[in-house]
Scaffold this active site. Structure first.
Site: not given
Ligand code: DX5
Ligand code: ZN
Length: 222
Positions: A7, A32, A34, A36, A65, A67, A136, A174-176, A196
């Site tokens: 990301s 990826h 993000d 927003m 992605h 959002m 997610m 996706d996430g953490g 990320g």
């Molecule tokens: C959260 C994003 C993710 C996030 C991933 O809203 O969609 O793509 O940035 O980053 P890490 O891996 O640091 O959680």
């Molecule tokens: Zn994402």
């Protein structure tokens, strides 16, 4: 096929083009993005001009992605900017079938994402028109949050439903994600992994991407 999608949200924005190339040279399969809007999620990040400029420096697969509250309005702009795949949220204001149609007409692959509180079964009626489902594993809005292991049963539910219907589907988490919990996600049936912080903060990003990939490959249960 197992893929790792770093990301770009976690990069050093003062040298974003170099950061993209660093990921590409480190073995990233996709990148990826993000996007927003400060409305669908409480944060504002990158938009169309950044995707467009980065398209000029690389041919790598762009995994975008969205959002945002009204994804349908922005499909064409992101497609023209160079997106290869566009993911939007089932919880957004846009009609799902209309948005998927627009994405495909624009020449991109189409995916739907679900937030942690949305049940897996809500995507079932769209499985035959989608290229990918994104589950997610954090509340969307910020990088660097902790992985929600309790989302993995949703991944398994979707993978099992696809198997039962004979549908080959990419399932993204996706996430953490880190080098440990990636195994849980792969065991649940995910095959595309966004990461990320874990990749961008690693001393050696190439080594981290290959470790993530190896652990996912070993644990994957389709
Ligand atoms: C959260 C994003 C993710 C996030 C991933 O809203 O969609 O793509 O940035 O980053 P890490 O891996 O640091 O959680
Ligand atoms: Zn994402």
């Amino acid at each position: 096929m197992i893929k790792i999608s770093p990301s770009i949200l976690s990069c050093d924005y003062s040298k974003i083009g170099e950061e993209l190339l660093r990921m590409e040279n480190s073995g990233a399969d996709w990148i990826h993005f993000d996007v927003m809007d400060g409305h669908f999620v409480p944060n504002i990040t990158i938009g169309v001009p950044i995707v467009k400029s980065l398209r000029e420096v690389s041919d790598i697969f762009f995994d975008v992605h969205l959002m945002i509250s009204h994804p349908l309005k922005f499909v064409d702009a992101f497609a023209k900017a160079g997106a290869d795949l566009i993911t939007f949220h089932l919880e957004s204001e846009s009609d799902v079938r209309q948005t998927v149609d627009a994405i495909k007409k624009a020449g991109c692959k189409a995916a739907v994402s679900i937030k942690p509180k949305t049940p897996a079964s809500e995507v079932f009626e769209y499985l035959d028109i989608l290229d990918m489902i994104l589950v997610m594993s954090v509340e969307p809005g910020f990088g660097g949050q902790s992985f929600m292991a309790d989302m993995m049963p949703k991944v398994r539910e979707i993978r099992d439903e696809c198997n039962a219907r004979g549908i080959e589907m990419d399932i993204q988490v996706d996430g953490g994600i880190d080098d440990k919990n990636i195994s849980d996600a792969a065991r649940a049936g995910a095959n595309i992994f966004v990461s990320g912080n874990t990749i961008f903060s690693a001393n050696d990003s190439a080594q981290m991407i290959s470790l993530l990939k190896k652990n996912a490959q070993q644990a994957y249960v389709g």
